[in-house]
Design a protein around this motif. Structure first.
Motif, PDB file in Angstrom:
ATOM      1  N   UNK A  93       0.840  -1.199   0.000  1.00  0.00           N
ATOM      2  CA  UNK A  93       0.000   0.000   0.000  1.00  0.00           C
ATOM      3  C   UNK A  93       0.875   1.249   0.000  1.00  0.00           C
ATOM      4  N   UNK A  94       0.349   2.305  -0.597  1.00  0.00           N
ATOM      5  CA  UNK A  94       1.108   3.547  -0.712  1.00  0.00           C
ATOM      6  C   UNK A  94       1.405   4.137   0.660  1.00  0.00           C
ATOM      7  N   UNK A  95       2.619   4.624   0.804  1.00  0.00           N
ATOM      8  CA  UNK A  95       3.047   5.285   2.035  1.00  0.00           C
ATOM      9  C   UNK A  95       3.837   6.523   1.630  1.00  0.00           C
ATOM     10  N   UNK A  96       3.518   7.649   2.196  1.00  0.00           N
ATOM     11  CA  UNK A  96       4.212   8.896   1.858  1.00  0.00           C
ATOM     12  C   UNK A  96       5.672   8.828   2.292  1.00  0.00           C
ATOM     13  N   UNK A  97       6.511   9.586   1.636  1.00  0.00           N
ATOM     14  CA  UNK A  97       7.932   9.633   1.941  1.00  0.00           C
ATOM     15  C   UNK A  97       8.137  10.193   3.349  1.00  0.00           C
ATOM     16  N   UNK A  98       8.745   9.421   4.269  1.00  0.00           N
ATOM     17  CA  UNK A  98       8.899   9.888   5.649  1.00  0.00           C
ATOM     18  C   UNK A  98      10.181  10.686   5.908  1.00  0.00           C
TER      19      UNK A  98
END
Length: 131
Positions: A93-98
């Motif tokens: 699943x998509x995860x924003x750049x941390x």
């Protein structure tokens, strides 16, 4: 008043009025689960249709999910809103750049990681001139 100033002077907060002017004649193609809105219209210098995204909130390129990323980069001509896009079983699943956030990866021994750095093993000899 604050929204007016943000849309007038900051491009990284959603959009500017210049962006809205540039998008006249573009067709709204769809919206992703994060609230980003996608547009298409005109032709690029390569003869491909121009594709544009208006981010919801802060403009962050990693906030585009994989299906829309493929459409934005002309990997497919059909946007996910016009087809039944289902992620493959191997796709995460998509995860924003941390990066820059508390959730960023900090390897063991990093100065920003908690704890103590591991001791040097002694398998390294510093270079000295003449050796």
């Amino acid at each position: 008043m604050i929204k007016f100033l943000l849309h007038t002077f900051t491009w990284w907060n959603n959009y500017t009025f210049g962006t809205l002017f540039a998008l006249r004649g573009f067709k709204r193609v769809g919206e992703d689960e994060f609230g980003n809105v996608y547009y298409e219209g005109g032709l690029s210098s390569y003869g491909l249709p121009k594709r544009w995204v208006i981010y919801k909130g802060y403009a962050e390129a990693s906030a585009i999910p994989p299906g829309w990323h493929g459409w934005m980069h002309h990997r497919t001509d059909v946007p996910p809103s016009k087809e039944n896009y289902v992620a493959k079983e191997w796709q995460k699943p998509h995860r924003a750049n941390p990066t820059g956030s508390p959730q960023a990866y900090r390897p063991p021994g990093s100065l920003s990681a908690a704890g103590e750095r591991p001791r040097v093993t002694g398998d390294y000899d510093a270079w000295t001139p003449g050796n």
